[in-house]
Design an enzyme around this catalytic site. Sequence first.
Site, short mmCIF file in Angstrom:
data_model
loop_
_atom_site.label_atom_id
_atom_site.label_comp_id
_atom_site.label_asym_id
_atom_site.label_seq_id
_atom_site.Cartn_x
_atom_site.Cartn_y
_atom_site.Cartn_z
CD GLU A 88 -9.84 -8.06 9.38
OE1 GLU A 88 -9.45 -7.13 10.14
OE2 GLU A 88 -10.11 -7.90 8.19
CB CYS A 128 -7.39 -4.63 8.15
SG CYS A 128 -7.76 -5.98 7.01
#
Length: 460
Positions: free
Chosen positions: A231, A265
């Site tokens: 990720e 994020c």
Amino acid sequence: MAIRTISPVTGEVLKTFDELTAEELEEKLARAAAAAESYRLTTVEERVGWLGRAADHLEKEADSVAELITTEMGKTYRAAQEEVAKCVHGLRFYAAEGPGYLRDLPADATRVGAKNAYVTYQPIGPVLAVMPWNLPLWQAMRFAAPALTAGNVGLLKHASNVPQTALYMEQLFRDAGFPDDVFQTLLISSGRVEQVLRDDRVRAATLTGSEPAGKSVGTIAGSEIKKVVLELGGSDPFIVMPSTNLDRAADVAVTARTLNNGQSCINGKRFFVHADIYDAFLRLFVAKMGALVVGDPMDSATDVGPLATESGRDDVAGYVEDALSKGATALVGGTRPEGPGWFYPPTVLTGVTSKMTMFHEEVFGPVAQVFSVASIQEALEVANGHPYGLGSNLWSEDEDERALFIRDVQSGMAFINGHTTSYPEIPFGGVKRSGYGRELSDLGMREFMNAKTVWIGADA
């Protein structure tokens, strides 16, 4: 990088830790391998019992753990409390749902000429987790809870600026009754990750971090033929269309851009607003961003604390300064403050173009880029032109617009009329340069399991 806690409020070094020696690291890896052999034989009922006790321990220690998180990375104490509560929920979720996720999956035995056929899910052994500082407990917990439920062993290499949170996690699982060495923290520099990942005793890895870190770990894992989940961040689009409630959309836009002091994020970072409502939305958004209080993260009146690191603040300021020098306009914020600490004000920019560095990168701080678009098609075209594809957000009451967004937005997650976030109940992950693989839900648990096919023939 030195392993130490540095106050983002003052820049003062609060505590320093020695890195593991070669001998100490070898001992931890040997203990992890030994633990994996015995832990895989425990029952899922035993594992979820320990998981539930971990949740109870964390809940009792919530205030002190939240203060520790705030001290190490600067998020507001209120946000840290919410992060701890989310971890408690995650632990209890896997304690409740884990046994169901681990049940054998029946197959049609007759069609494959068997008396019985099914898929059984089995742990693979020690898994290395390379985790970031921005959500220091939750990021690591969303790996640890499903991994430990599955019967895997965890090795946590956390960011070098949150060592106390990393060590707390190891202690939490030990106090909850998990067998020794089932979850260990490795106080090592990023330069030693390759050594650990190449070790035959480590079976897989998961990384949340930068694109360069993801490329490195992905390359190493590929050369060793080991599974990895990546990720790698995002620059999420936040699309606002005329049919929505503007005031509600503006409220959530502020939260999306400043949550975790802008260091998430899946924060909305690029705001695409239909031309018919652009001016009205912008007035609301700028007013709400400008009203936020920046200050001491332990003060209940503070909305936005400092950025976690000096280099992070410098990066954010550099992006803004570059954009302003090339013609962008700051409607609020946009100036690096004087004084101690790594603060940066909530900032709204218009006039951002492809000539500016921030147009192509992830700005990890409370800085919003706002664009006017003529249609949802234009919004999607510009949004999809970015190399990242993690989360995405649409505000619309129009069913056709929603269907188009769900079908065409290039992202791992599509949220409509609500803030993009992570839940243990549903998968989390991205596409394109945001990485691959999934965390959370049953999918995240099974990323690091052997889906073993079992075929049993008729009796002789």
